[in-house]
Design a protein around this motif. Sequence first.
Motif, short mmCIF file in Angstrom:
data_model
loop_
_atom_site.label_atom_id
_atom_site.label_comp_id
_atom_site.label_asym_id
_atom_site.label_seq_id
_atom_site.Cartn_x
_atom_site.Cartn_y
_atom_site.Cartn_z
N GLU A 1 -6.18 7.12 -1.96
CA GLU A 1 -6.91 5.97 -2.50
C GLU A 1 -5.96 4.89 -3.01
O GLU A 1 -6.26 3.70 -2.90
CB GLU A 1 -7.83 6.43 -3.64
N ALA A 2 -4.79 5.29 -3.54
CA ALA A 2 -3.83 4.29 -4.00
C ALA A 2 -3.40 3.38 -2.87
O ALA A 2 -3.25 2.16 -3.05
CB ALA A 2 -2.61 4.99 -4.61
N ASP B 1 -6.22 11.12 -4.53
CA ASP B 1 -5.75 10.02 -5.38
C ASP B 1 -4.64 9.23 -4.69
O ASP B 1 -4.60 8.00 -4.78
CB ASP B 1 -5.21 10.56 -6.71
N ALA C 1 0.83 -1.21 0.00
CA ALA C 1 0.00 0.00 0.00
C ALA C 1 0.86 1.26 0.00
O ALA C 1 0.59 2.22 -0.73
CB ALA C 1 -0.93 -0.01 1.22
N ARG D 1 -5.16 3.05 0.12
CA ARG D 1 -6.34 2.44 0.75
C ARG D 1 -6.88 1.28 -0.08
O ARG D 1 -7.38 0.29 0.47
CB ARG D 1 -7.41 3.52 0.96
N SER D 2 -6.80 1.38 -1.41
CA SER D 2 -7.34 0.33 -2.26
C SER D 2 -6.58 -0.98 -2.09
O SER D 2 -7.17 -2.06 -2.17
CB SER D 2 -7.32 0.77 -3.72
N ARG E 1 -7.81 -2.45 1.02
CA ARG E 1 -9.18 -2.91 0.81
C ARG E 1 -9.19 -4.31 0.18
O ARG E 1 -9.95 -5.19 0.61
CB ARG E 1 -9.92 -1.91 -0.07
N ARG E 2 -8.31 -4.51 -0.80
CA ARG E 2 -8.23 -5.82 -1.44
C ARG E 2 -7.77 -6.89 -0.46
O ARG E 2 -8.16 -8.05 -0.55
CB ARG E 2 -7.29 -5.77 -2.65
N ASP F 1 -8.62 -2.76 5.22
CA ASP F 1 -8.84 -1.32 5.17
C ASP F 1 -9.56 -0.79 6.40
O ASP F 1 -9.37 0.37 6.78
CB ASP F 1 -9.61 -0.93 3.91
#
Length: 361
Positions: free
Chosen positions: A274-275, A271, A255, A277-278, A281-282, A286
């Motif tokens: 989100e890079a 942005d 992350a 956090r995503s 999340r996967r 998160d």
Amino acid sequence: MTLGNRKKNAVKAATAAKVDALLVTHLPDVRYVSGFTGSNAALVLTGNRAVLFTDGRYTAQAKAEAAGTRVVIEKKPAVTAACEWIERAGIQRCGFDAAHTTVAALEAMRKAVTSKVRRSLFHPVGALVAALREVKDADEISRMRVAAALGCSLFDQMLSIIEPGMTEIAVAAELEHQARLAGAEGMSFDTIVASGERSALPHGHATTAKLPRQGFVTLDFGVILDGYCSDMTRTVHMGNALPGEHEAYDAVLEAQEAAVAVVAPGVTAGDVDEAARSVLRRAKLDRFFTHSTGHGVGLEIHEGPRLAAKQTQPLAEGMVITIEPGIYIPGRFGLRIEDMVLVTATGGEVLTPSPKAWIQL
């Protein structure tokens, strides 16, 4: 950038905000515009004048540091003297930074002038100087490189010092001692050493808790050199990993590196958030990432921009930001990885290149 250019830029920002003068009282802003580093000051900027108010303790220092700025030594409070001068100068609208002006301070400003101008003279204009400070010039970047490099060298030293049974306070004390010996003016903030279950505290300041034989130890620290702050976090592991710990570390590292990879001029702060956090999340982690991804750093440890969800501010070349995703699982463990990153014309340059791969002690 010279102090003269900084003054011009501040005056230009004040003019755009439709005020005739700017009253600067936040000390990092005063330092940025005038060069003065004392603990008591108020600075007034108009179209063609810059006047610094301070007290007798700083007579020689102010004149030496504040080149190109008129220095006024007063026995009364600096802000009071500045406000009285503003009224005498016939200024009709004076801007001030509401973010760093308390209700009590504003009331004192108004009491320093006569009743006929009290309600019309002072106007909140936002953090104009702080906004200018977000983009660093070549001299500032050079200073911050040195501060960041010192932080990296301190981390390298700590790897050979920390061991199970040491208290978190002892680790913090040794790190800060070595920082002082290396020339640091001070620490950027209270050093964070959080180990074992306490590593699940995002801001777990050092305590008398002992480092475990098996578990994470998070070190979050920074130094001040030549007025500028550094900031970095590394998490190491004592002994063999328990189930899920190595996988969690790899996810946070992925992350962090994903967020660093998207840094570039024009990319929004959201942005970047989100890079990072995503990725978490996967990995279904998160919900344990409970803070923003980063912030600007410079004369203060926390400056703009704020790297968080839905933040639309675009990054600009010359900004120095932190990228610091982490996860915190109560009762189990936490970890964070943080770098300082310079926004360049072509992307992001990591200023704290200490190893980030899994370190087991």
